[in-house]
Scaffold this active site. Structure first.
Site, short mmCIF file in Angstrom:
data_model
loop_
_atom_site.label_atom_id
_atom_site.label_comp_id
_atom_site.label_asym_id
_atom_site.label_seq_id
_atom_site.Cartn_x
_atom_site.Cartn_y
_atom_site.Cartn_z
N HIS A 147 -4.72 -5.35 6.31
CA HIS A 147 -5.75 -6.37 6.58
C HIS A 147 -5.78 -6.69 8.08
O HIS A 147 -6.85 -6.78 8.67
CB HIS A 147 -5.42 -7.70 5.87
CG HIS A 147 -5.38 -7.63 4.38
ND1 HIS A 147 -4.36 -8.21 3.65
CD2 HIS A 147 -6.23 -7.08 3.48
CE1 HIS A 147 -4.60 -8.02 2.36
NE2 HIS A 147 -5.72 -7.33 2.24
N LYS A 174 -6.91 -16.02 -11.64
CA LYS A 174 -5.87 -15.16 -11.07
C LYS A 174 -4.59 -15.94 -10.82
O LYS A 174 -4.62 -17.09 -10.40
CB LYS A 174 -6.37 -14.59 -9.74
CG LYS A 174 -6.63 -13.10 -9.77
CD LYS A 174 -7.14 -12.62 -8.43
CE LYS A 174 -6.68 -11.21 -8.12
NZ LYS A 174 -7.17 -10.75 -6.83
N ARG A 192 -8.95 2.30 2.14
CA ARG A 192 -7.69 3.03 2.25
C ARG A 192 -7.79 4.44 1.72
O ARG A 192 -7.12 5.35 2.18
CB ARG A 192 -6.59 2.31 1.44
CG ARG A 192 -6.15 1.00 2.03
CD ARG A 192 -5.22 0.30 1.07
NE ARG A 192 -5.91 0.03 -0.20
CZ ARG A 192 -5.62 -0.97 -1.02
NH1 ARG A 192 -4.63 -1.78 -0.74
NH2 ARG A 192 -6.29 -1.14 -2.13
N SER A 214 -1.53 -5.33 -1.05
CA SER A 214 -0.88 -6.62 -1.34
C SER A 214 -0.02 -6.55 -2.60
O SER A 214 1.06 -7.13 -2.66
CB SER A 214 -1.91 -7.74 -1.49
OG SER A 214 -2.52 -8.02 -0.25
#
Length: 156
Positions: free
Chosen positions: A17, A41, A90, A127
């Protein structure tokens, strides 16, 4: 003024990030790092912690702002008058996923999504991987900016 929103949950902020934000600043007059709030979440870090990690990482960069938001990213962009969404890619899986979101967003609002490829050194960092390393008391420090530090929970 060209402003871009960089949305995510940032749980936590990673060097991936960080790299995208640092490079995004060279393309835009302002980058708004927007932490999406999703009540469904379960996060490892509180909203306050995630916000602090980002603010401290970019304390010396006046072109970067950190905000939180709920709901659709495009709606938030319209609300604050931002024309661009910045995203990092990515791998091919990221591309397919992000492409679908970008097309959907274009249908909902006249907002352009700009993609930057993550640098080779950070392209493997996610993450979820960082959280796993933290949970298992591994050395997560080479995966995140210095501002991201956690008290390790050693369970006996």
């Amino acid at each position: 003024m060209k402003r871009a929103l960089f949305p995510g949950s940032f749980d936590p902020l990673t060097l991936g990030h960080y790299d995208i934000i640092k490079r995004g600043v060279t393309l835009f007059d302002e980058i708004i790092v927007a932490i999406g709030v999703n009540s469904d979440k379960k996060y490892m870090f509180t909203l306050g912690e995630r916000k602090r990690f980002i603010e401290e990482a970019f304390a010396d960069e006046p072109k970067i702002k950190v905000v939180t938001y709920k709901g659709l990213t495009v709606d938030f962009c319209k609300e604050i008058g931002v024309d661009f969404i910045l995203r990092g890619l990515r791998n091919p899986a990221d591309f397919e996923f992000e492409k679908a979101i970008a097309h959907t967003n274009r249908d909902l609002a006249p907002i352009e999504t700009v993609f930057l490829l993550t640098s080779a050194q950070t392209s493997y960092i996610a993450s979820s991987i960082v959280r796993d390393v933290i949970r298992n008391n591994g050395d997560y420090t080479k995966l995140v900016p210095e501002s991201v530090r956690v008290k390790q929970h050693h369970s006996k």
